[in-house]
Design a protein around this motif. Structure first.
Motif, PDB file in Angstrom:
ATOM      1  N   ALA A   1      48.047  56.285  23.528  1.00 20.78           N
ATOM      2  CA  ALA A   1      47.510  57.214  22.530  1.00 20.78           C
ATOM      3  C   ALA A   1      47.804  56.768  21.105  1.00 20.78           C
ATOM      4  O   ALA A   1      47.085  57.126  20.169  1.00 20.78           O
ATOM      5  N   ALA A   2      48.845  55.955  20.926  1.00 20.75           N
ATOM      6  CA  ALA A   2      49.202  55.451  19.601  1.00 20.75           C
ATOM      7  C   ALA A   2      48.445  54.168  19.256  1.00 20.75           C
ATOM      8  O   ALA A   2      48.662  53.582  18.196  1.00 20.75           O
ATOM      9  N   GLY A   3      47.582  53.723  20.174  1.00 20.54           N
ATOM     10  CA  GLY A   3      46.824  52.501  19.944  1.00 20.54           C
ATOM     11  C   GLY A   3      47.583  51.233  20.229  1.00 20.54           C
ATOM     12  O   GLY A   3      47.182  50.145  19.803  1.00 20.54           O
ATOM     13  N   ILE A   4      48.683  51.352  20.984  1.00 21.51           N
ATOM     14  CA  ILE A   4      49.535  50.201  21.302  1.00 21.51           C
ATOM     15  C   ILE A   4      49.279  49.751  22.735  1.00 21.51           C
ATOM     16  O   ILE A   4      49.167  50.569  23.644  1.00 21.51           O
ATOM     17  N   LYS A   5      49.197  48.447  22.943  1.00 26.13           N
ATOM     18  CA  LYS A   5      49.022  47.890  24.281  1.00 26.13           C
ATOM     19  C   LYS A   5      50.337  47.957  25.050  1.00 26.13           C
ATOM     20  O   LYS A   5      51.393  47.559  24.537  1.00 26.13           O
ATOM     21  N   ARG A   6      50.267  48.470  26.267  1.00 28.87           N
ATOM     22  CA  ARG A   6      51.438  48.552  27.128  1.00 28.87           C
ATOM     23  C   ARG A   6      51.100  48.030  28.516  1.00 28.87           C
ATOM     24  O   ARG A   6      49.940  47.977  28.910  1.00 28.87           O
ATOM     25  N   ASP A   7      52.148  47.667  29.255  1.00 27.48           N
ATOM     26  CA  ASP A   7      51.966  47.191  30.623  1.00 27.48           C
ATOM     27  C   ASP A   7      51.649  48.377  31.525  1.00 27.48           C
ATOM     28  O   ASP A   7      52.433  49.327  31.630  1.00 27.48           O
ATOM     29  N   CYS A   8      50.507  48.333  32.188  1.00 22.54           N
ATOM     30  CA  CYS A   8      50.064  49.450  33.013  1.00 22.54           C
ATOM     31  C   CYS A   8      50.950  49.621  34.249  1.00 22.54           C
ATOM     32  O   CYS A   8      51.278  50.739  34.646  1.00 22.54           O
ATOM     33  N   GLY A   9      51.355  48.516  34.847  1.00 24.57           N
ATOM     34  CA  GLY A   9      52.227  48.595  36.008  1.00 24.57           C
ATOM     35  C   GLY A   9      53.565  49.221  35.679  1.00 24.57           C
ATOM     36  O   GLY A   9      54.114  49.995  36.476  1.00 24.57           O
ATOM     37  N   GLU A  10      54.097  48.922  34.504  1.00 26.12           N
ATOM     38  CA  GLU A  10      55.365  49.500  34.091  1.00 26.12           C
ATOM     39  C   GLU A  10      55.234  51.002  33.872  1.00 26.12           C
ATOM     40  O   GLU A  10      56.167  51.760  34.142  1.00 26.12           O
TER      41      GLU A  10
END
Length: 201
Positions: A90-99
């Motif tokens: 939601a903050a526009g930051i890429k994160r690891d989906c599996g994590e």
């Protein structure tokens, strides 16, 4: 990793029940008649034991697979997001989906102290269905994960869901943009796995 760092909200576990009840009602209209919370059907050769998942001492490999003691277990008919794939929070930051899947799964295990039934063995992995006991409520763990949008209904290589009721729960989560479904670029694991299978064959 804390859920806040992944940019997803955990929220109280009890808040999930109303959503799960609505998803269960949809599944019942689509073909279930016993009024029970959806639980994946056991393979015909199921004869393995019932066991508890402790709140500590568990190693999480993915958002659907864990090791306790020396045994590795996987939730039957559930597919978590794949580690190494990314989504935009939601903050526009890429994160690891599996994590993100792992973080929600681990938090749920800690809060719910589930009891599982082992169904079948595949290599070193035991497939199981698990029930979360919260007060007087008993809710299928896979249903919680899928309804809240942190896991998905596993499919076969042709894209057919392994468990239809889980597919109904997934559709409801997608429609309402819960959990990882709120991301505009969700790396949908079933499609990724199906494409990889088709390329390999």
């Amino acid at each position: 990793m804390p859920l806040a760092r992944l940019g997803v909200a955990r929220g109280p576990l009890l808040c999930a029940f109303a959503v799960i009840a609505a998803s269960t009602a949809d599944a019942q209209q689509a073909g279930s008649s016993d009024g029970a919370v959806p639980v994946a059907p056991a393979p015909k050769n199921a004869s393995l034991p019932v066991f508890d998942v402790p709140s500590t001492g568990v190693q999480f490999h993915t958002g659907d697979t864990w090791t306790q003691g020396e045994q590795t277990f996987r939730l039957y008919a559930v597919q978590s997001c794949i580690r190494g794939t990314t989504f935009t929070n939601a903050a526009g930051i890429k994160r690891d989906c599996g994590e993100a899947s792992i973080a929600y799964f681990a938090a749920l295990i800690k809060d719910a102290n589930p009891r599982c039934t082992a169904l079948a063995q595949s290599g070193s992995v035991t497939f199981a269905v698990c029930a979360a006991h919260i007060g007087a409520q008993t809710v299928d763990l896979g249903t919680i994960l899928i309804t809240q949008g942190f896991a998905f209904a596993a499919t076969d290589p042709n894209g057919r869901p392994v468990n239809f009721q889980y597919a109904v729960a997934e559709g409801d989560a997608q429609k309402n943009k819960r959990g990882l479904w709120s991301s505009p670029d969700l790396p949908y694991p079933s499609a990724i796995l199906r494409n990889a299978y088709q390329k390999a064959h």
